[in-house]
Scaffold this motif. Structure first.
Motif, PDB file in Angstrom:
ATOM      1  N   UNK A 186       0.828  -1.209   0.000  1.00  0.00           N
ATOM      2  CA  UNK A 186       0.000   0.000   0.000  1.00  0.00           C
ATOM      3  C   UNK A 186       0.862   1.259   0.000  1.00  0.00           C
ATOM      4  N   UNK A 187       1.914   1.263   0.783  1.00  0.00           N
ATOM      5  CA  UNK A 187       2.782   2.442   0.871  1.00  0.00           C
ATOM      6  C   UNK A 187       3.589   2.633  -0.410  1.00  0.00           C
ATOM      7  N   UNK A 188       4.033   1.551  -1.005  1.00  0.00           N
ATOM      8  CA  UNK A 188       4.785   1.665  -2.258  1.00  0.00           C
ATOM      9  C   UNK A 188       3.876   2.138  -3.391  1.00  0.00           C
ATOM     10  N   UNK A 189       2.645   1.654  -3.425  1.00  0.00           N
ATOM     11  CA  UNK A 189       1.695   2.138  -4.442  1.00  0.00           C
ATOM     12  C   UNK A 189       1.431   3.619  -4.265  1.00  0.00           C
ATOM     13  N   UNK A 190       1.509   4.101  -3.028  1.00  0.00           N
ATOM     14  CA  UNK A 190       1.271   5.517  -2.756  1.00  0.00           C
ATOM     15  C   UNK A 190       2.490   6.385  -3.040  1.00  0.00           C
ATOM     16  N   UNK A 191       3.597   5.755  -3.441  1.00  0.00           N
ATOM     17  CA  UNK A 191       4.766   6.539  -3.834  1.00  0.00           C
ATOM     18  C   UNK A 191       5.927   6.529  -2.879  1.00  0.00           C
ATOM     19  N   UNK A 192       5.881   5.718  -1.820  1.00  0.00           N
ATOM     20  CA  UNK A 192       7.026   5.637  -0.909  1.00  0.00           C
ATOM     21  C   UNK A 192       8.256   5.136  -1.660  1.00  0.00           C
ATOM     22  N   UNK A 193       9.426   5.643  -1.293  1.00  0.00           N
ATOM     23  CA  UNK A 193      10.661   5.209  -1.942  1.00  0.00           C
ATOM     24  C   UNK A 193      11.034   3.799  -1.508  1.00  0.00           C
ATOM     25  N   UNK A 194      10.835   3.475  -0.239  1.00  0.00           N
ATOM     26  CA  UNK A 194      11.112   2.138   0.265  1.00  0.00           C
ATOM     27  C   UNK A 194      10.358   1.950   1.572  1.00  0.00           C
ATOM     28  N   UNK A 195      10.128   0.674   1.902  1.00  0.00           N
ATOM     29  CA  UNK A 195       9.441   0.329   3.150  1.00  0.00           C
ATOM     30  C   UNK A 195      10.206  -0.811   3.813  1.00  0.00           C
ATOM     31  N   UNK A 196      10.522  -0.645   5.083  1.00  0.00           N
ATOM     32  CA  UNK A 196      11.131  -1.703   5.881  1.00  0.00           C
ATOM     33  C   UNK A 196      10.170  -2.081   7.002  1.00  0.00           C
ATOM     34  N   UNK A 197      10.440  -3.224   7.627  1.00  0.00           N
ATOM     35  CA  UNK A 197       9.574  -3.712   8.688  1.00  0.00           C
ATOM     36  C   UNK A 197      10.338  -3.989   9.961  1.00  0.00           C
ATOM     37  N   UNK A 198       9.661  -3.861  11.090  1.00  0.00           N
ATOM     38  CA  UNK A 198      10.219  -4.185  12.393  1.00  0.00           C
ATOM     39  C   UNK A 198       9.141  -4.871  13.211  1.00  0.00           C
ATOM     40  N   UNK A 199       9.448  -6.044  13.745  1.00  0.00           N
ATOM     41  CA  UNK A 199       8.525  -6.711  14.653  1.00  0.00           C
ATOM     42  C   UNK A 199       9.271  -7.049  15.931  1.00  0.00           C
ATOM     43  N   UNK A 200       8.516  -7.199  17.013  1.00  0.00           N
ATOM     44  CA  UNK A 200       9.152  -7.642  18.243  1.00  0.00           C
ATOM     45  C   UNK A 200       9.485  -9.124  18.155  1.00  0.00           C
ATOM     46  N   UNK A 201       8.520  -9.948  17.764  1.00  0.00           N
ATOM     47  CA  UNK A 201       8.714 -11.392  17.741  1.00  0.00           C
ATOM     48  C   UNK A 201       8.447 -11.961  16.360  1.00  0.00           C
ATOM     49  N   UNK A 202       9.313 -12.867  15.923  1.00  0.00           N
ATOM     50  CA  UNK A 202       9.170 -13.520  14.614  1.00  0.00           C
ATOM     51  C   UNK A 202       8.912 -15.007  14.821  1.00  0.00           C
ATOM     52  N   UNK A 203       7.809 -15.494  14.257  1.00  0.00           N
ATOM     53  CA  UNK A 203       7.509 -16.920  14.340  1.00  0.00           C
ATOM     54  C   UNK A 203       8.571 -17.706  13.584  1.00  0.00           C
ATOM     55  N   UNK A 204       9.186 -18.700  14.192  1.00  0.00           N
ATOM     56  CA  UNK A 204      10.207 -19.483  13.492  1.00  0.00           C
ATOM     57  C   UNK A 204       9.622 -20.236  12.314  1.00  0.00           C
ATOM     58  N   UNK A 205      10.475 -20.576  11.354  1.00  0.00           N
ATOM     59  CA  UNK A 205      10.035 -21.365  10.206  1.00  0.00           C
ATOM     60  C   UNK A 205       9.586 -22.752  10.656  1.00  0.00           C
ATOM     61  N   UNK A 206       8.666 -23.358   9.925  1.00  0.00           N
ATOM     62  CA  UNK A 206       8.213 -24.709  10.248  1.00  0.00           C
ATOM     63  C   UNK A 206       9.394 -25.649  10.270  1.00  0.00           C
TER      64      UNK A 206
END
Length: 207
Positions: A186-206
């Protein structure tokens, strides 16, 4: 949250740069992102969604204990790369809740986390939640992706503010990456140059 647990269970580990899954040291990305990378410039996670952090997240998110955000943010800021990412972002946005979920819970846990991280340019209402979907707990990757497609839009008044900017989107837990990917789209479609993410906890891979 004692120092011994933080040292034992929240130390820095090698992670995929675009989905934050654990990877072998020296790997450029996880196998999934080598084939189908998320639309994130970078993604950081503080801990795995496992003992003891799953209990912390449950209390924070479902048991009316938003004050846990302070301890969670303190752990995040011990990671130099996360602290630098918060400084480098033009704006830091929480993943929004839909109005019904917000009314039910009384607060948006992602926004509580952003406030505790104290970025210099927070934007609490940069994204709008368009869907009214059910909880995603227990759903697989494909189901989550279908459910989250077109789930977000940029607040019209903020379009000029976000265009051409480097943005950081924050959530409490990342399971498959579908939510952060939909927010980034959504942010990239709106014209953002880049988007990064930050989460507190990441579910491990199966497995």
């Amino acid at each position: 949250m004692c120092a011994a647990c933080a040292a034992r269970f929240a130390g820095a580990v090698a992670r995929c740069p675009t989905c934050a899954l654990r990877t072998p040291a020296g790997a450029s990305a996880c196998a999934r992102c080598l084939r189908h990378p998320l639309p994130l410039r970078h993604c950081w996670a503080v801990v795995d969604y496992a003992y003891p952090w799953h209990t912390v997240v449950t209390r924070f998110k479902f048991q009316q204990q938003p004050a846990w955000a302070r301890a969670m943010a303190a752990l995040a800021l011990q990671h130099t790369n996360i602290a630098q990412a918060l400084l480098a972002a033009d704006h830091v946005l929480p993943v929004p809740l839909n109005p019904a979920r917000l009314a039910e819970r009384g607060y948006n846990q992602a926004w509580e986390l952003v406030k505790a991280l104290r970025p210099t340019r927070p934007l609490p209402d940069g994204l709008l939640r368009l869907d009214n979907t059910s909880h995603q707990i227990g759903q697989g990757r494909a189901s989550r992706q279908r459910q989250m497609r077109n789930a977000f839009a940029v607040t019209p008044a903020h379009l000029p503010l976000l265009a051409g900017r480097h943005l950081l989107v924050v959530d409490d837990v990342m399971t498959t990456g579908a939510t952060l990917a939909a927010a980034a789209d959504a942010l990239l479609r709106a014209g953002a140059a880049s988007v990064s993410g930050l989460c507190f906890a990441r579910t491990p891979a199966d497995g």
